[in-house]
Enzyme design. Structure first.
Site, short mmCIF file in Angstrom:
data_model
loop_
_atom_site.label_atom_id
_atom_site.label_comp_id
_atom_site.label_asym_id
_atom_site.label_seq_id
_atom_site.Cartn_x
_atom_site.Cartn_y
_atom_site.Cartn_z
N ASN A 201 -2.27 25.34 48.97
CA ASN A 201 -2.82 25.92 49.08
C ASN A 201 -3.19 27.06 48.46
O ASN A 201 -4.22 27.38 48.72
CB ASN A 201 -2.70 26.39 51.22
N LYS B 199 -4.78 28.98 45.56
CA LYS B 199 -6.09 29.15 44.40
C LYS B 199 -5.45 29.08 43.11
O LYS B 199 -4.76 29.09 42.78
CB LYS B 199 -6.78 30.70 44.57
N LYS C 54 -5.60 25.13 41.39
CA LYS C 54 -5.58 24.01 41.10
C LYS C 54 -6.88 23.50 39.64
O LYS C 54 -6.43 22.71 38.75
CB LYS C 54 -5.93 23.23 42.48
N THR C 55 -8.73 23.32 40.41
CA THR C 55 -9.36 23.07 39.87
C THR C 55 -9.12 24.55 38.54
O THR C 55 -9.50 24.16 37.26
CB THR C 55 -10.53 23.43 40.19
N THR C 56 -9.20 25.28 38.30
CA THR C 56 -9.10 26.49 37.38
C THR C 56 -7.55 26.00 35.67
O THR C 56 -8.02 26.37 34.71
CB THR C 56 -8.27 27.91 38.15
N ARG D 100 -7.65 23.98 26.05
CA ARG D 100 -7.33 23.64 25.61
C ARG D 100 -7.52 22.22 24.35
O ARG D 100 -6.73 22.61 23.36
CB ARG D 100 -5.60 23.45 26.55
N PHE E 132 -18.49 19.79 50.39
CA PHE E 132 -17.02 19.64 51.12
C PHE E 132 -17.83 18.71 52.63
O PHE E 132 -19.12 19.01 53.75
CB PHE E 132 -16.67 20.74 51.89
N TRP F 172 -17.00 18.92 55.64
CA TRP F 172 -16.90 19.45 56.80
C TRP F 172 -18.70 19.96 57.04
O TRP F 172 -18.91 20.18 58.16
CB TRP F 172 -15.58 20.49 57.26
N GLU G 144 -10.51 17.48 43.03
CA GLU G 144 -10.63 16.97 44.11
C GLU G 144 -10.07 16.07 44.53
O GLU G 144 -11.04 15.50 45.65
CB GLU G 144 -11.86 18.25 44.85
P1 ATP Z 1 -9.93 27.02 42.30
O1 ATP Z 1 -11.94 26.64 41.69
O2 ATP Z 1 -10.15 28.58 42.38
O3 ATP Z 1 -9.32 27.11 41.18
P2 ATP Z 1 -8.19 25.80 43.37
O4 ATP Z 1 -8.78 24.58 42.81
O5 ATP Z 1 -6.71 26.02 43.83
O6 ATP Z 1 -9.31 26.74 43.62
P3 ATP Z 1 -10.18 24.12 46.21
O7 ATP Z 1 -9.57 23.80 47.33
O8 ATP Z 1 -10.32 23.35 45.16
O9 ATP Z 1 -9.23 25.15 45.29
O10 ATP Z 1 -10.88 25.42 46.93
C1 ATP Z 1 -11.96 26.39 45.80
C2 ATP Z 1 -12.40 27.07 46.10
O11 ATP Z 1 -12.04 27.71 47.91
C3 ATP Z 1 -12.84 28.83 45.95
O12 ATP Z 1 -13.95 29.24 45.72
C4 ATP Z 1 -11.54 29.21 46.05
O13 ATP Z 1 -11.52 30.95 45.47
C5 ATP Z 1 -11.29 29.05 47.33
N1 ATP Z 1 -10.17 28.95 47.91
C6 ATP Z 1 -8.96 29.02 46.85
N2 ATP Z 1 -7.56 28.58 47.25
C7 ATP Z 1 -8.20 29.49 48.60
C8 ATP Z 1 -6.85 30.02 49.91
N3 ATP Z 1 -6.07 30.15 50.04
N4 ATP Z 1 -7.69 30.85 50.77
C9 ATP Z 1 -8.66 31.12 50.77
N5 ATP Z 1 -9.80 30.30 49.78
C10 ATP Z 1 -8.94 30.02 49.04
MG MG Z 2 -10.37 23.17 43.38
#
Ligand code: ATP
Ligand code: MG
Length: 176
Positions: free
Chosen positions: A16, A18, A20-22, A30, A71, A73, A108
């Site tokens: 949950n 933040k 994952k995509t980063t 890399r 998304f 929803w 995702e």
């Molecule tokens: P990112 O793309 O920043 O690496 P992520 O891939 O881990 O995030 P996702 O579930 O894909 O997270 O959601 C993407 C978006 O939701 C991003 O704008 C991110 O900042 C936001 N987000 C991620 N985690 C959270 C959280 N725990 N609470 C609120 N917003 C979140």
């Molecule tokens: Mg993501």
């Protein structure tokens, strides 16, 4: 440590928190720096999102394909989303099977799996039978246990604190 020996990995970023995509994008950069061929296929990203990473990818000459409709929803038409997810999976399968890529990122992809739009067994079969040179990175919350068991590398991002909880909106360059 064996540095030169290539072993294609299945990599999962879930949880949950933040990042994952980063994390997947960091790996993409890399690999790009090493002249490797990389593709990132985004299952949920809208075609006209034009996030920072997509702008960067165009400048780097990296293939980054937004194949989702945003998304679910936010969507009023679930069946259309499902069809798009299946189409995205068909594209992913052919990219993985082609053996042309060193890394394929399925960003995702846990969502369409968890919604029941893609069968986990099908995804794992494609990963299992992929050409021996292809790393595959899969991201998204709630990675199914079967995928975790099959993967070589799994990292769970845990939320400790996120600005969203303080009412701070997503920031360009940090979030998108
Ligand atoms: P990112 O793309 O920043 O690496 P992520 O891939 O881990 O995030 P996702 O579930 O894909 O997270 O959601 C993407 C978006 O939701 C991003 O704008 C991110 O900042 C936001 N987000 C991620 N985690 C959270 C959280 N725990 N609470 C609120 N917003 C979140
Ligand atoms: Mg993501």
């Amino acid at each position: 440590m064996t540095v030169e020996k290539r072993k294609a990995l299945i990599i999962v970023y879930t949880g949950n928190g933040k990042g994952k995509t980063t994390a997947a994008l960091g790996m993409l950069l890399r690999a790009w720096g090493r002249g490797m061929k990389v593709a990132m296929l985004s299952f949920m990203k809208n075609e006209d999102a034009n996030f920072g990473e997509e702008r960067a990818a165009r400048r780097l000459g990296v293939e980054m394909v937004p194949m989702g409709k945003g998304f679910t929803w936010l969507s009023k038409d679930l069946s259309r989303d499902e069809a798009m997810a299946r189409q995205a999976w068909a594209v992913s399968q052919s990219k993985i099977a082609s053996g042309e890529y060193d890394i394929v990122i399925l960003d995702e992809i846990t969502y369409p799996i968890n919604y029941g739009w893609l069968a986990l067994e099908d995804v794992i079969e494609v990963l299992r039978h992929r050409p021996p040179n292809v790393h595959v990175v899969l991201t998204g919350r709630d990675a199914p246990q079967g995928l975790i068991d099959f993967a070589d590398l799994v990292t769970e991002m845990r939320e400790v604190k996120h600005p969203f909880q303080a009412g701070i909106k997503a920031q360009p360059g940090v979030d998108f």
